[in-house]
Every structure is written in structure tokens, then in C-alpha cells.
Design an enzyme around this catalytic site. Structure first.
Site, PDB file in Angstrom:
ATOM      1  N   GLY A   1       0.774  -1.245   0.000  1.00 40.50           N
ATOM      2  CA  GLY A   1       0.000   0.000   0.000  1.00 40.50           C
ATOM      3  C   GLY A   1       0.801   1.288   0.000  1.00 40.50           C
ATOM      4  O   GLY A   1       0.323   2.319  -0.462  1.00 40.50           O
TER       5      GLY A   1
ATOM      6  N   GLU B   1       4.160   3.961   6.261  1.00 42.19           N
ATOM      7  CA  GLU B   1       2.938   3.165   6.092  1.00 42.19           C
ATOM      8  C   GLU B   1       1.856   4.027   5.436  1.00 42.19           C
ATOM      9  O   GLU B   1       1.730   5.209   5.746  1.00 42.19           O
ATOM     10  CB  GLU B   1       2.436   2.700   7.467  1.00 42.19           C
ATOM     11  N   ASP B   2       1.106   3.427   4.563  1.00 39.89           N
ATOM     12  CA  ASP B   2      -0.001   4.136   3.926  1.00 39.89           C
ATOM     13  C   ASP B   2      -1.085   4.468   4.948  1.00 39.89           C
ATOM     14  O   ASP B   2      -1.610   5.571   4.984  1.00 39.89           O
ATOM     15  CB  ASP B   2      -0.596   3.319   2.766  1.00 39.89           C
TER      16      ASP B   2
ATOM     17  N   ASP C   1      -4.564   1.123  10.760  1.00 37.30           N
ATOM     18  CA  ASP C   1      -5.959   0.756  11.017  1.00 37.30           C
ATOM     19  C   ASP C   1      -6.036   0.175  12.432  1.00 37.30           C
ATOM     20  O   ASP C   1      -6.116   0.922  13.404  1.00 37.30           O
ATOM     21  CB  ASP C   1      -6.388  -0.231   9.923  1.00 37.30           C
TER      22      ASP C   1
ATOM     23  N   PHE D   1     -13.723   2.563   5.349  1.00 39.80           N
ATOM     24  CA  PHE D   1     -12.826   1.970   4.366  1.00 39.80           C
ATOM     25  C   PHE D   1     -12.534   2.945   3.225  1.00 39.80           C
ATOM     26  O   PHE D   1     -13.436   3.580   2.684  1.00 39.80           O
ATOM     27  CB  PHE D   1     -13.446   0.687   3.815  1.00 39.80           C
TER      28      PHE D   1
ATOM     29  N   ASP E   1      -5.959  -0.396  -1.618  1.00 45.50           N
ATOM     30  CA  ASP E   1      -6.769  -1.245  -2.510  1.00 45.50           C
ATOM     31  C   ASP E   1      -8.039  -1.759  -1.858  1.00 45.50           C
ATOM     32  O   ASP E   1      -8.166  -1.826  -0.633  1.00 45.50           O
ATOM     33  CB  ASP E   1      -5.954  -2.465  -2.930  1.00 45.50           C
TER      34      ASP E   1
HETATM   35  P1  IMP Z   1      -3.479  -2.699  10.506  1.00 43.33           P
HETATM   36  O1  IMP Z   1      -2.463  -3.789  10.702  1.00 43.33           O
HETATM   37  O2  IMP Z   1      -4.861  -3.107  10.943  1.00 43.33           O
HETATM   38  O3  IMP Z   1      -3.065  -1.363  11.091  1.00 43.33           O
HETATM   39  O4  IMP Z   1      -3.671  -2.544   8.970  1.00 43.33           O
HETATM   40  C1  IMP Z   1      -2.734  -1.969   8.193  1.00 43.33           C
HETATM   41  C2  IMP Z   1      -2.921  -2.389   6.743  1.00 43.33           C
HETATM   42  O5  IMP Z   1      -4.262  -2.772   6.409  1.00 43.33           O
HETATM   43  C3  IMP Z   1      -2.624  -1.181   5.909  1.00 43.33           C
HETATM   44  O6  IMP Z   1      -1.229  -1.090   5.658  1.00 43.33           O
HETATM   45  C4  IMP Z   1      -3.451  -1.429   4.683  1.00 43.33           C
HETATM   46  O7  IMP Z   1      -2.708  -2.208   3.776  1.00 43.33           O
HETATM   47  C5  IMP Z   1      -4.657  -2.203   5.173  1.00 43.33           C
HETATM   48  N1  IMP Z   1      -5.826  -1.296   5.379  1.00 43.33           N
HETATM   49  C6  IMP Z   1      -6.301  -0.841   6.543  1.00 43.33           C
HETATM   50  N2  IMP Z   1      -7.376  -0.027   6.375  1.00 43.33           N
HETATM   51  C7  IMP Z   1      -7.569   0.050   5.029  1.00 43.33           C
HETATM   52  C8  IMP Z   1      -8.516   0.762   4.206  1.00 43.33           C
HETATM   53  O8  IMP Z   1      -9.415   1.517   4.665  1.00 43.33           O
HETATM   54  N3  IMP Z   1      -8.392   0.583   2.866  1.00 43.33           N
HETATM   55  C9  IMP Z   1      -7.433  -0.214   2.321  1.00 43.33           C
HETATM   56  N4  IMP Z   1      -6.521  -0.878   3.044  1.00 43.33           N
HETATM   57  C10 IMP Z   1      -6.589  -0.757   4.389  1.00 43.33           C
HETATM   58 MG    MG Z   2      -0.078  -1.090   4.099  1.00 40.76          MG
END
Ligand code: IMP
Ligand code: MG
Length: 179
Positions: free
Chosen positions: A48, A102-103, A106, A155, A162
Site C-alpha cells: 500500500g 505506512e499508507d 488501522d 474503508f 486497494d
Molecule cells: P493494521 O495492521 O490493521 O493497522 O492494517 C494496516 C494495513 O491494512 C494497511 O497497511 C493497509 O494495507 C490495510 N488497510 C487498513 N485499512 C484500510 C482501508 O481503509 N483501505 C485499504 N486498506 C486498508
Molecule cells: Mg499497508
């Protein structure tokens, strides 16, 4: 800006290309200042973050390196799930100043699981820079040092992010349309 359709879902415009680029420019100015003389290693988390990394790195004017890792999280039998390293580090990070790119943050699961592994490699410092911060969604404690844009727990796609592999190739960011 018109809405877009990806597979079965509709997404409405949320952050314009201009807004995104302005925030990245501000971050670059801050990083150029904070890391002057430290030769930071920007560590980008695929997939991402590839566009965010490219646009940010073009505006880094100090001596700096960039490298990439690919982390994949999946839900195993444990409630917390697991984070596997699909593509790992190919350089020695000992005594290096690292800025993780990081993009989006979440739940925080991915970084929460990866940071101790990185700490084992004895870098001089580790800080985290994110384009989007879904503050309300955080479940695993992660300290974010640089955050470009706070967003609600909805989202989003575009600008590297993506939905089921698609939608990364949009210059703007779109939010899932509520029914
Ligand atoms: P985490 O481990 O839950 O913090 O998630 C991080 C990863 O989940 C990010 O680097 C994204 O690749 C993906 N992600 C989380 N939220 C979204 C979203 O709203 N759209 C798309 N990808 C997401
Ligand atoms: Mg990511």
C-alpha cells in the site's frame, strides 16, 4: 470529482490529489529538518505504501536511503492473528535511524507485531510516519510519530490503497459509500 465503482462497491471522493500532495510536502519538510545529518533509512511497507513512499522520497533533500519490506497479516487460530514477513529486510539496520512508512494505520496489528522484530536488529532509532491514521480503529498500541491525515473509521481506496487488489491506481483517495 465523480464517484468510482470497484467490483461490487461504490466509493465517493474523499481526499483530493492536491490535499494529499500538500500533506506529503509538509511531512518532507519536517523529516528533512529532523533527520539532517542522520542518514535515515526509510523503510516502506508494501504494497500500500508504494505511491506515498515515491512521492515523499522525491522531496527528501538530505542524505537518505529507502528500502522495502512486505508484511502480510492473516487471522490464524489465535485471536490476535499473525503477521508474516513475505519480503524481508535485505540490509543491515544496526545503528541506523529508521523511519517506517505506512499508507494507513488501522488496527495497528501489522506494526505492533513487526516492531519488536525490528528492535532485535538494534537500530539507532525507529519512528513511524503514516499518510492516513484511522485513530478510532486502533486496537494494538503503536506510537505514531508523524501522521499526515486523521480519518474516520471508514474503508478507503486509492493512492496505493486497494479494495481486493484494485483501486490503487487513483491519484485521489475515495471513501466507501454508505447505503
Ligand atoms: P493494521 O495492521 O490493521 O493497522 O492494517 C494496516 C494495513 O491494512 C494497511 O497497511 C493497509 O494495507 C490495510 N488497510 C487498513 N485499512 C484500510 C482501508 O481503509 N483501505 C485499504 N486498506 C486498508
Ligand atoms: Mg499497508
Amino acid at each position: 470529482m465523480p464517484s468510482i465503482k470497484i467490483l461490487d462497491k461504490e466509493f465517493v471522493p474523499y481526499l483530493s490529489e492536491q490535499t494529499i500532495q500538500e500533506k506529503i510536502a509538509e511531512l518532507a519538510i519536517q523529516l528533512n529538518k529532523d533527520y539532517e545529518g542522520k542518514k535515515p533509512l526509510f523503510l516502506s511497507i508494501l504494497n500500500g505504501s508504494f505511491l506515498f513512499t515515491a512521492d515523499l522520497f522525491k522531496q527528501i533533500t538530505i542524505e537518505a536511503e529507502v528500502s522495502f519490506i512486505k508484511l502480510a497479516s492473516y487471522k490464524g487460530t489465535s485471536s490476535t492473528g499473525n503477521v508474516i514477513t513475505a519480503i524481508g529486510l535485505d540490509i543491515n539496520v544496526k545503528d541506523r535511524h529508521i523511519v517506517i512508512l505506512e499508507d494507513i494505520i488501522d488496527t495497528g496489528k501489522t506494526l505492533h507485531h513487526y516492531l519488536p522484530q525490528l528492535a532485535n536488529m538494534q537500530p539507532a532509532s525507529v519512528k513511524i510516519a503514516v499518510l492516513l491514521n484511522k485513530k478510532e480503529a486502533l486496537q494494538f498500541p503503536v506510537d505514531i510519530d508523524y501522521s499526515c491525515i486523521d480519518i474516520p473509521n471508514k474503508f478507503v481506496v486509492g493512492y496505493g490503497l486497494d479494495y481486493d487488489g484494485l483501486g490503487r491506481n487513483n491519484k485521489a483517495i475515495y471513501q466507501l459509500k454508505e447505503d
